[in-house]
Design an enzyme around this catalytic site. Sequence first.
Site, mmCIF file in Angstrom:
data_model
loop_
_atom_site.group_PDB
_atom_site.id
_atom_site.type_symbol
_atom_site.label_atom_id
_atom_site.label_comp_id
_atom_site.label_asym_id
_atom_site.label_seq_id
_atom_site.Cartn_x
_atom_site.Cartn_y
_atom_site.Cartn_z
ATOM 1 N N ARG A 48 36.701 30.012 37.969
ATOM 2 C CA ARG A 48 37.411 31.204 38.453
ATOM 3 C C ARG A 48 38.506 30.797 39.412
ATOM 4 O O ARG A 48 38.606 29.638 39.793
ATOM 5 C CB ARG A 48 36.437 32.149 39.148
ATOM 6 C CG ARG A 48 35.532 31.444 40.191
ATOM 7 C CD ARG A 48 35.266 32.258 41.419
ATOM 8 N NE ARG A 48 36.450 32.617 42.132
ATOM 9 C CZ ARG A 48 37.110 31.828 42.987
ATOM 10 N NH1 ARG A 48 36.719 30.584 43.189
ATOM 11 N NH2 ARG A 48 38.182 32.274 43.609
ATOM 12 N N GLY A 49 39.364 31.769 39.728
ATOM 13 C CA GLY A 49 40.520 31.456 40.549
ATOM 14 C C GLY A 49 41.729 31.332 39.641
ATOM 15 O O GLY A 49 41.678 30.596 38.644
ATOM 16 N N ALA A 50 42.810 32.039 39.960
ATOM 17 C CA ALA A 50 43.935 32.104 39.030
ATOM 18 C C ALA A 50 44.398 30.730 38.531
ATOM 19 O O ALA A 50 44.466 30.490 37.320
ATOM 20 C CB ALA A 50 45.082 32.874 39.683
ATOM 21 N N GLN A 199 32.359 35.477 46.423
ATOM 22 C CA GLN A 199 33.148 34.249 46.426
ATOM 23 C C GLN A 199 33.331 33.714 47.849
ATOM 24 O O GLN A 199 33.331 32.497 48.073
ATOM 25 C CB GLN A 199 34.534 34.478 45.789
ATOM 26 C CG GLN A 199 34.524 34.697 44.286
ATOM 27 C CD GLN A 199 34.449 36.161 43.900
ATOM 28 O OE1 GLN A 199 33.762 36.944 44.567
ATOM 29 N NE2 GLN A 199 35.131 36.542 42.836
ATOM 30 N N ASP A 240 46.723 36.730 42.303
ATOM 31 C CA ASP A 240 46.465 36.620 40.867
ATOM 32 C C ASP A 240 47.693 36.975 40.058
ATOM 33 O O ASP A 240 47.819 36.544 38.916
ATOM 34 C CB ASP A 240 45.281 37.521 40.491
ATOM 35 C CG ASP A 240 43.992 36.966 41.058
ATOM 36 O OD1 ASP A 240 43.695 37.242 42.242
ATOM 37 O OD2 ASP A 240 43.303 36.202 40.347
ATOM 38 N N ASN A 250 45.540 40.875 44.049
ATOM 39 C CA ASN A 250 44.588 39.876 44.549
ATOM 40 C C ASN A 250 43.203 40.509 44.599
ATOM 41 O O ASN A 250 43.024 41.697 44.307
ATOM 42 C CB ASN A 250 45.018 39.356 45.925
ATOM 43 C CG ASN A 250 44.313 38.063 46.293
ATOM 44 O OD1 ASN A 250 44.304 37.102 45.541
ATOM 45 N ND2 ASN A 250 43.671 38.060 47.461
ATOM 46 N N LYS A 251 42.208 39.701 44.973
ATOM 47 C CA LYS A 251 40.828 40.178 44.991
ATOM 48 C C LYS A 251 40.672 41.520 45.694
ATOM 49 O O LYS A 251 41.283 41.740 46.746
ATOM 50 C CB LYS A 251 39.959 39.123 45.700
ATOM 51 C CG LYS A 251 38.473 39.412 45.743
ATOM 52 C CD LYS A 251 37.857 39.727 44.397
ATOM 53 C CE LYS A 251 38.220 38.699 43.357
ATOM 54 N NZ LYS A 251 37.945 39.112 41.971
HETATM 55 C C1 LIG Z 1 43.831 30.646 44.290
HETATM 56 S S1 LIG Z 1 42.696 31.726 43.541
HETATM 57 C C2 LIG Z 1 43.578 33.184 43.390
HETATM 58 C C3 LIG Z 1 42.691 34.413 43.318
HETATM 59 O O1 LIG Z 1 41.693 34.406 42.259
HETATM 60 C C4 LIG Z 1 40.484 35.021 42.754
HETATM 61 O O2 LIG Z 1 39.925 35.946 41.860
HETATM 62 P P1 LIG Z 1 38.542 35.592 41.051
HETATM 63 O O3 LIG Z 1 37.562 35.025 42.037
HETATM 64 O O4 LIG Z 1 38.101 36.936 40.471
HETATM 65 O O5 LIG Z 1 38.954 34.618 39.977
HETATM 66 C C5 LIG Z 1 40.924 35.714 44.009
HETATM 67 O O6 LIG Z 1 41.592 36.939 43.727
HETATM 68 C C6 LIG Z 1 41.877 34.682 44.558
HETATM 69 O O7 LIG Z 1 42.661 35.156 45.630
#
Ligand SMILES: CSC[C@H]1O[C@H](OP(=O)(O)O)[C@H](O)[C@@H]1O
Length: 345
Positions: A48-50, A199, A240, A250-251
């Site tokens: 996960r993570g963009a 997270q 994101d 974003n989250k």
């Molecule tokens: C550098 S990670 C960017 C972004 O991705 C995360 O979302 P997820 O945990 O659902 O993949 C989160 O929004 C981070 O800020």
Amino acid sequence: MLPGDRSLSWDDGAVVAVDQCALPGAYRLLRLSTVDEVIAAIRRLAIRGAPAIGVAGALAVALSAAAHRVGGSGVDGRCDEVAVRADARRIAAARPTAVNLGWAVERAVSKLAFGPDAVLREALAMVVEDEHVNRAVASRAADLVRRVTKRRPLRLLTHCNTGRLATVAWGTALGTIRTLAEAGQVEEVLFGETRPLLQGARLTAWELAEAGIPHRMCVDSAGPTAIATGLVDCVLVGADRVCLNGDVANKIGTYPLALAANRAGVPFVVVSPESTVDRALASGAGIEIEHRDPAEVTALAGAPITPPGTGAYNPAFDVVPADLVTAVVTENGVHRNEIRREAAS
Ligand SMILES: CSC[C@H]1O[C@H](OP(=O)(O)O)[C@H](O)[C@@H]1O
């Protein structure tokens, strides 16, 4: 352990990644050798993570190209392009909000005509690039934080996880915090637990402990109060999708932090690679926000926390309007509000 700071790699025909669903209890590596295995890992946020899902998506295209090789190798290699493009569409659809996934898949697919080996080379180039980009972005963002804050050492607030786990290595907003901490400029990091998938609690706490950076967690709804009561010198978050007008997805839980920061006059800085900027999207109104299973909200670690039959609203992201963003920092520069303007510095 993967080499160096890495949380995502390629090894002998398979994607190797830290299973983020197992942390902090266990550091476990996943070895994914099919497109469907990578898609499933992205969907359950094991990867996960963009930036991380983008690179994993590109490596999955390389898995598809190899599986659909129709002859030859190297420059003579060819693959069933129709089959690979069909796989690429499924990979890109694994999660809709982070633009990195579609961007990275398209970049890998662009090499299809040159054969499976060329597709893999492009995906592996993204693995190497991501770490370099993150370190460059973090350095630039750290310089901006120093310019827009007065108090030393800094009390920083961040949200979700934007560290080495959310990227190939180093991280974006959390990479910036690591950069500032290495310079001895961080007093403490406050971070939200990041309900429902935690997270922050599971991953950011793990990374900050690993880096030896002082930290405390709060419930997500305490973040705005920490800002309003003067406990925070700067808010640092990832992204994101950044739109042309500077709106940022974003989250979920990022928007209230931006509102509180704006009201309190606390800098709200977004740190992301250029691959997270979507110049084809005029504003945040056009962003597809991922809505996930309500059971993620009504249960905790698999145990129900509500009476049976309770519904839930579970958007995975929110959108921060550009006017609440102090700056978006990428490897190309510091953008203030509209992204279409060239980097301001
Ligand atoms: C550098 S990670 C960017 C972004 O991705 C995360 O979302 P997820 O945990 O659902 O993949 C989160 O929004 C981070 O800020």
